[in-house]
Scaffold this active site. Structure first.
Site, mmCIF file in Angstrom:
data_model
loop_
_atom_site.group_PDB
_atom_site.id
_atom_site.type_symbol
_atom_site.label_atom_id
_atom_site.label_comp_id
_atom_site.label_asym_id
_atom_site.label_seq_id
_atom_site.Cartn_x
_atom_site.Cartn_y
_atom_site.Cartn_z
ATOM 1 N N HIS A 1 -3.796 6.937 1.665
ATOM 2 C CA HIS A 1 -4.036 5.647 1.017
ATOM 3 C C HIS A 1 -5.439 5.197 1.411
ATOM 4 C CE1 HIS A 1 -4.187 1.482 0.199
ATOM 5 N NE2 HIS A 1 -4.000 1.107 1.451
ATOM 6 N N CYS B 1 0.820 -1.230 0.000
ATOM 7 C CA CYS B 1 0.000 0.000 0.000
ATOM 8 C C CYS B 1 0.843 1.264 0.000
ATOM 9 C CB CYS B 1 -0.909 0.010 1.218
ATOM 10 S SG CYS B 1 -1.927 -1.447 1.315
ATOM 11 N N ASN C 1 -10.142 -0.724 -1.774
ATOM 12 C CA ASN C 1 -8.728 -0.499 -1.487
ATOM 13 C C ASN C 1 -7.913 -1.090 -2.636
ATOM 14 O OD1 ASN C 1 -6.067 -0.853 -0.590
ATOM 15 N ND2 ASN C 1 -6.664 -1.312 1.516
HETATM 16 O O1 UT7 Z 1 -4.409 -1.263 2.953
HETATM 17 C C1 UT7 Z 1 -3.896 -1.474 4.237
HETATM 18 C C2 UT7 Z 1 -4.323 -2.766 4.731
HETATM 19 N N1 UT7 Z 1 -5.645 -2.937 5.209
HETATM 20 C C3 UT7 Z 1 -6.268 -2.154 6.121
HETATM 21 O O2 UT7 Z 1 -5.889 -1.084 6.449
HETATM 22 C C4 UT7 Z 1 -7.485 -2.745 6.781
HETATM 23 C C5 UT7 Z 1 -7.461 -2.532 8.282
HETATM 24 N N2 UT7 Z 1 -8.505 -3.241 8.988
HETATM 25 C C6 UT7 Z 1 -9.814 -3.069 8.742
HETATM 26 O O3 UT7 Z 1 -10.171 -2.278 7.896
HETATM 27 C C7 UT7 Z 1 -10.819 -3.803 9.605
HETATM 28 O O4 UT7 Z 1 -10.146 -4.492 10.639
HETATM 29 C C8 UT7 Z 1 -11.714 -4.800 8.787
HETATM 30 C C9 UT7 Z 1 -12.660 -4.012 7.887
HETATM 31 C C10 UT7 Z 1 -10.851 -5.725 7.951
HETATM 32 C C11 UT7 Z 1 -12.543 -5.657 9.740
HETATM 33 O O5 UT7 Z 1 -13.317 -4.833 10.569
HETATM 34 P P1 UT7 Z 1 -13.369 -5.076 12.132
HETATM 35 O O6 UT7 Z 1 -14.281 -4.066 12.653
HETATM 36 O O7 UT7 Z 1 -11.956 -5.096 12.653
HETATM 37 O O8 UT7 Z 1 -14.042 -6.503 12.216
HETATM 38 P P2 UT7 Z 1 -13.472 -7.863 12.853
HETATM 39 O O9 UT7 Z 1 -12.330 -8.397 12.044
HETATM 40 O O10 UT7 Z 1 -13.272 -7.671 14.311
HETATM 41 O O11 UT7 Z 1 -14.683 -8.804 12.655
HETATM 42 C C12 UT7 Z 1 -15.912 -8.588 13.363
HETATM 43 C C13 UT7 Z 1 -16.882 -9.661 12.929
HETATM 44 C C14 UT7 Z 1 -16.308 -11.067 13.043
HETATM 45 O O12 UT7 Z 1 -17.334 -11.923 13.442
HETATM 46 P P3 UT7 Z 1 -17.470 -12.362 14.996
HETATM 47 O O13 UT7 Z 1 -16.186 -13.056 15.321
HETATM 48 O O14 UT7 Z 1 -17.674 -11.092 15.749
HETATM 49 O O15 UT7 Z 1 -18.656 -13.274 14.977
HETATM 50 C C15 UT7 Z 1 -15.911 -11.398 11.617
HETATM 51 O O16 UT7 Z 1 -15.943 -12.784 11.357
HETATM 52 O O17 UT7 Z 1 -17.231 -9.474 11.558
HETATM 53 C C16 UT7 Z 1 -17.003 -10.701 10.841
HETATM 54 N N3 UT7 Z 1 -16.630 -10.376 9.480
HETATM 55 C C17 UT7 Z 1 -17.536 -10.148 8.505
HETATM 56 N N4 UT7 Z 1 -18.884 -10.163 8.519
HETATM 57 C C18 UT7 Z 1 -19.512 -9.878 7.384
HETATM 58 C C19 UT7 Z 1 -15.390 -10.222 8.946
HETATM 59 N N5 UT7 Z 1 -15.478 -9.906 7.657
HETATM 60 C C20 UT7 Z 1 -16.800 -9.849 7.351
HETATM 61 C C21 UT7 Z 1 -17.540 -9.565 6.180
HETATM 62 N N6 UT7 Z 1 -18.892 -9.586 6.240
HETATM 63 N N7 UT7 Z 1 -16.926 -9.247 5.025
#
Ligand code: UT7
Length: 335
Positions: free
Chosen positions: A262, A115, A292
């Site tokens: 970014h 990135c 992204n």
């Molecule tokens: O380009 C640089 C690299 N990337 C980034 O900068 C991304 C940085 N991180 C993020 O943007 C966020 O951490 C995410 C968008 C990837 C995830 O959001 P979050 O608020 O951190 O969610 P989480 O990983 O804590 O997941 C919460 C819940 C989980 O379920 P449980 O365990 O609470 O039942 C996940 O399994 O959301 C679930 N989940 C989804 N649900 C629906 C994860 N991905 C999805 C999805 N749709 N696509």
């Protein structure tokens, strides 16, 4: 010492739009979850057979950047190609662009800083121009993420975020000392290599082994992301490296006319905006439309901001990136 400046910009996005609804039909996710957690409404994916590759999209963006710079490809002294999704393992993607644009023998090199690749590219171009070695440099960021995405529920955190596309800038020697690239600030922290990573193929696991194993349980050849860890580090490092650039140039946050972060996640951009106390009009976001696009996200957003007339002479423009490595950086520009 010479000064450098961006003299042309271009972008290319594949036609195929993939909406959140389209993803709902493939994996266990919802439009509400994606919009709330990332801000993304749609992204572009190339379609197999549509002729697009990482290099060809980069070449299309570069061609437009050259036209906007009013420059012929022959005038380019160096091609810098930032990508995490090259056409081939070897050679790099820069030489493909050279071939497509018919540039005879200028050097071409790839930058593998995910990135942060475009910021690293602009910083590298600036240094080559400052020393007087080169006059005109093409900096390209291009990605085809869609081919390596795990389109099952296992990969849904990655699948909803990433998109394909390309952006390019022509960076040239600037005779004026009053404008141009003021400074760049680059960092990496290898202790976090495992937080955002695509582990295979690798030096101990060649493509042939993966194919021979044919093991659907093996997700090592899909990108893995510890989302929370990345998020926490991103907000910290973005703020730090933007402030580093401002302090170096004796500038305040009020002096920023446009910050182009970014496009990692809209929540990350909004977090930085709040931390730096910036108004909405000081921050550019287009992740809603493109997702992204890693190394391509800043040049796509920069081109779009420029097309929309968001950049005027004398404006202070800040580019900032954070991603796999971790690696991060900022570039401060007087437009
Ligand atoms: O380009 C640089 C690299 N990337 C980034 O900068 C991304 C940085 N991180 C993020 O943007 C966020 O951490 C995410 C968008 C990837 C995830 O959001 P979050 O608020 O951190 O969610 P989480 O990983 O804590 O997941 C919460 C819940 C989980 O379920 P449980 O365990 O609470 O039942 C996940 O399994 O959301 C679930 N989940 C989804 N649900 C629906 C994860 N991905 C999805 C999805 N749709 N696509």
């Amino acid at each position: 010492m010479y000064n450098s400046k961006i003299v042309g910009l271009g972008k290319y996005l594949p036609d195929n739009i993939v909406t959140n609804k389209d993803l709902e039909n493939k994996i266990d996710t919802s439009n509400e979850w994606i919009v709330e957690r990332t801000g993304i409404k749609e992204r572009r994916h190339i379609v197999k057979g549509d002729g697009n590759t990482t290099a060809s999209m980069g070449a299309k963006a570069a061609k437009i950047a050259l036209e906007n710079a009013n420059m012929s490809a022959y005038e380019i002294d160096l091609i810098l190609f930032a990508t995490l999704s090259p056409d081939y393992y070897m050679p790099g993607s820069g030489v493909f662009v050279q071939n497509i644009l018919n540039i005879p023998t200028c050097p071409a090199m790839d930058i593998r800083n995910a990135c942060s690749g475009f910021v690293y590219g602009v910083a590298t171009a600036d240094q080559f121009i400052k020393t007087g070695m080169y006059k005109n440099i093409l900096v390209i960021g291009s990605e085809t993420q869609s081919g390596a995405i795990d389109m099952t529920t296992r990969g849904r955190d990655i699948a909803v975020i990433f998109g394909d596309g390309a952006g390019a800038a022509v960076v040239s020697r600037n005779e004026s000392k009053e404008s141009g690239i003021l400074s760049s600030h680059l960092h990496s922290q290898g202790e976090h290599v495992d937080s955002l990573v695509m582990k295979a193929p690798n030096t101990n696991k060649w493509v042939t082994e993966i194919v021979n194993e044919n093991n659907p349980e093996d997700s090592s050849y899909y990108p893995y992301m510890n989302g929370k860890m990345v998020f926490k580090n991103a907000v910290l490092r973005f703020e730090e490296v933007i402030n580093e650039g401002l302090i170096y140039n004796n500038l305040q946050t009020e002096d920023i006319d446009l910050l182009i972060p970014h496009q990692a996640n809209l929540r990350i951009s909004q977090f930085i905006q709040r931390k730096l106390n910036l108004r909405d009009d000081q921050v550019y976001n287009n992740i809603m439309r493109y997702g992204n696009t890693t190394a391509a996200s800043i040049p796509i957003a920069l081109t779009e901001a420029w097309e929309e007339g968001r950049l005027s002479e004398g404006n202070i423009l800040v580019l900032a990136a954070f991603g796999a490595g971790f690696s991060w950086g900022s570039t401060i520009i007087k437009w």
